[in-house]
Design a protein around this motif. Sequence first.
Motif, PDB file in Angstrom:
ATOM      1  N   GLU A 118     -14.018 -22.042  -1.259  1.00  0.00           N
ATOM      2  CA  GLU A 118     -12.766 -22.089  -0.562  1.00  0.00           C
ATOM      3  C   GLU A 118     -11.949 -23.123  -0.801  1.00  0.00           C
ATOM      4  N   ILE A 162     -10.547 -23.176  -4.391  1.00  0.00           N
ATOM      5  CA  ILE A 162      -9.340 -22.499  -4.379  1.00  0.00           C
ATOM      6  C   ILE A 162      -8.239 -23.292  -3.871  1.00  0.00           C
ATOM      7  N   SER A 180      -7.178 -24.190   3.036  1.00  0.00           N
ATOM      8  CA  SER A 180      -7.922 -23.033   2.506  1.00  0.00           C
ATOM      9  C   SER A 180      -9.477 -22.744   3.332  1.00  0.00           C
TER      10      SER A 180
END
Length: 185
Positions: free
Chosen positions: A49, A52, A80
Amino acid sequence: MNTSENDLLSRRSDEEAINELIIKYKYLVDGAAAKFQNAPLEKDDIIQEGLIGLLAATKSFNESKGTLFTTYASHCINNSIISAIKKVSRLKDIPQSNIVSIEDEDMFDEKVHLSAEDEYMASESVSVLSNVLYEELSSFENEVLRLHIMGCSYAETAQKLDKTPKAVDNAMQRIRKKLSQVSFE
């Protein structure tokens, strides 16, 4: 890695430059992940995450805002990770009757496999949407959309951006209109 940060950011459309930025700033992801060691996600998921968020930072960073890339990337990474943790935490509220037993072996036998064509089409759709967000939305609209995705209300968004709730509402209407015209074909 002799390439400067500004040079890499100026070549954002270049996949190699994006990869170099991700490698260069992965330490930010590792540092953020360490803060969430007691989260209801595994460490690998938290790092994923965070990556990302770092990728999103490389795509959306605007040098003219006067913020350092590391500061902006750190916020994107944390946001995120926090969003993923909130999403997992919301799953706790699912009624017990909707949960499938782990002993149900049939569930694991039916794995969904995407064809190469479906995977390619999905990645193309993401690419089209990223381009639309980057090219069609103003920086204010992008910021409104980011805060909306994070779960902020119009009033919270207006306060954070020092705008009126009506300006935020107008921006959301423009965003919806622009996104409704996106064609994934």
